[in-house]
Enzyme design. Structure first.
Site, PDB file in Angstrom:
ATOM      1  N   HIS A  34     -18.634  38.390  22.183  1.00  0.00           N
ATOM      2  CA  HIS A  34     -19.112  39.235  23.279  1.00  0.00           C
ATOM      3  C   HIS A  34     -19.941  38.358  24.216  1.00  0.00           C
ATOM      4  CE1 HIS A  34     -22.862  39.166  21.104  1.00  0.00           C
ATOM      5  NE2 HIS A  34     -22.323  39.782  20.059  1.00  0.00           N
ATOM      6  N   ASP A  79      -8.010  37.479  20.918  1.00  0.00           N
ATOM      7  CA  ASP A  79      -8.888  37.812  22.042  1.00  0.00           C
ATOM      8  C   ASP A  79     -10.012  36.767  22.167  1.00  0.00           C
ATOM      9  OD1 ASP A  79      -9.755  39.601  24.128  1.00  0.00           O
ATOM     10  OD2 ASP A  79     -11.451  40.076  22.809  1.00  0.00           O
ATOM     11  N   ASP A  80     -10.555  36.335  21.030  1.00  0.00           N
ATOM     12  CA  ASP A  80     -11.621  35.313  21.047  1.00  0.00           C
ATOM     13  C   ASP A  80     -11.101  34.017  21.681  1.00  0.00           C
ATOM     14  OD1 ASP A  80     -13.197  37.119  19.711  1.00  0.00           O
ATOM     15  OD2 ASP A  80     -13.013  36.159  17.749  1.00  0.00           O
ATOM     16  N   LYS A 153     -31.379  36.479  19.026  1.00  0.00           N
ATOM     17  CA  LYS A 153     -31.310  37.825  18.446  1.00  0.00           C
ATOM     18  C   LYS A 153     -31.513  37.765  16.941  1.00  0.00           C
ATOM     19  CE  LYS A 153     -28.521  41.775  17.604  1.00  0.00           C
ATOM     20  NZ  LYS A 153     -27.965  41.381  16.291  1.00  0.00           N
ATOM     21  N   ARG A 191     -21.458  44.560  15.742  1.00  0.00           N
ATOM     22  CA  ARG A 191     -21.459  45.831  15.000  1.00  0.00           C
ATOM     23  C   ARG A 191     -21.667  47.046  15.912  1.00  0.00           C
ATOM     24  NH1 ARG A 191     -23.845  42.110  11.304  1.00  0.00           N
ATOM     25  NH2 ARG A 191     -22.774  42.102   9.298  1.00  0.00           N
TER      26      ARG A 191
END
Ligand code: PAF
Length: 283
Positions: A34, A79-80, A153, A191
């Protein structure tokens, strides 16, 4: 972008970078990329020495203490790869599980992250940081980067990795990148996709509460009562709190009075566990 799936190919790629006189900046991930991951890649690419950037994608079974969590961890390889190609990443490393965590032997040598793993995520997820530190060490040996980039994070993870390279004399600079957030403040995480609609609406309250705690502490309010009010606010909104604490930014020991440090929080909405943190600066 070179797609590397085996260890010989990785070794050849690494030697080619050395021959070309290029440093390597490494971004380890578990995939399902992301914008937070893309920020890590951009931080690697913006280094002054213009290194070759290698991203690894490996869902590390050793750091999951819940087999269901491992089974449902999103895997989105094509997709990555498309996202990394668009960003002009130099190479992506997709190791086979058997190359990193062989099942044929007892695999008894592990990295013990020590006291830094005693609290918070380490207490909530026994063995998680041993598994993380062991796999990161193996990746560091294979990739031999000059720089490795991690997200703030996972603050406790970042501190453990910093401490590990220091204590084990690994010649790698560790760079921390600020947390990427949705517009409403929710920290981006693989998640989040599992949050139901009403949970997604509630989720940003975690960040908003941490920001508010930091503000109240700067105004001179006592730590205990500020934390208590925050816990009540989150619980009433439907969160189940694993922990919410003000900690020393390096040792991660809990602080007993309001002072500069880092707020660490983990809370569940239904089955989904959210992590966040917020620095507190008191002059
Ligand atoms: O932060 C993660 O995605 C993982 O813990 C890491 C650093 C890739 C190690 O498996």
């Amino acid at each position: 972008m070179e797609i590397i799936r085996d260890l010989n190919q990785l070794s050849n790629w690494r030697q080619a970078q050395a021959k070309a006189g290029r440093n390597v900046a490494f971004v380890p991930t578990m995939g399902n990329l992301h914008n937070g991951h893309l920020d890590l890649v951009k931080a690697a690419q913006s280094r002054a020495d213009q290194p070759s950037v290698l991203v690894s994608i490996f869902v590390n079974p050793m750091q999951f203490n819940d087999i269901n969590d491992l089974a449902r961890y999103p895997r989105t390889e094509s997709d990555d790869i498309a996202q990394l190609t668009r960003l002009n990443v130099d190479a992506v490393f997709l190791p086979k599980e058997a190359d990193l965590t062989p099942k044929s032997d007892a695999f008894t040598i592990r990295i013990d992250p020590g006291e830094l793993a005693a609290h918070w995520e380490g207490a909530a997820r026994p063995g998680h940081f041993t598994g993380m530190a062991t796999i990161v060490t193996k990746l560091f040996h294979l990739v031999q980067p000059q720089v490795a980039v991690f997200g703030e994070k996972d603050y406790q993870q970042l501190q453990i990795v910093r401490r590990m390279v220091r204590d084990l004399n690994m010649p790698i600079e560790i760079v921390g990148v600020p947390t990427a957030r949705a517009e409403d403040g929710l920290a981006l995480s693989s998640r989040n996709r599992f949050l139901e609609e009403d949970q997604r609406r509630t989720a940003p309250l975690l960040h908003a509460t941490l920001v508010d705690i930091a503000h109240q502490l700067r105004l001179g309010k006592p730590l205990d009562s500020v934390l208590e009010t925050a816990r009540t606010r989150l619980t009433s909104a439907g969160f189940k709190l694993d922990y919410l604490a003000l900690c020393h930014p390096d040792t991660l020991d809990p602080l007993r009075t309001a002072e500069s440090g880092i707020l660490l929080a983990a809370a569940r909405l239904g089955a989904i566990r959210l992590l966040d943190n917020q620095p507190v600066v008191i002059e």
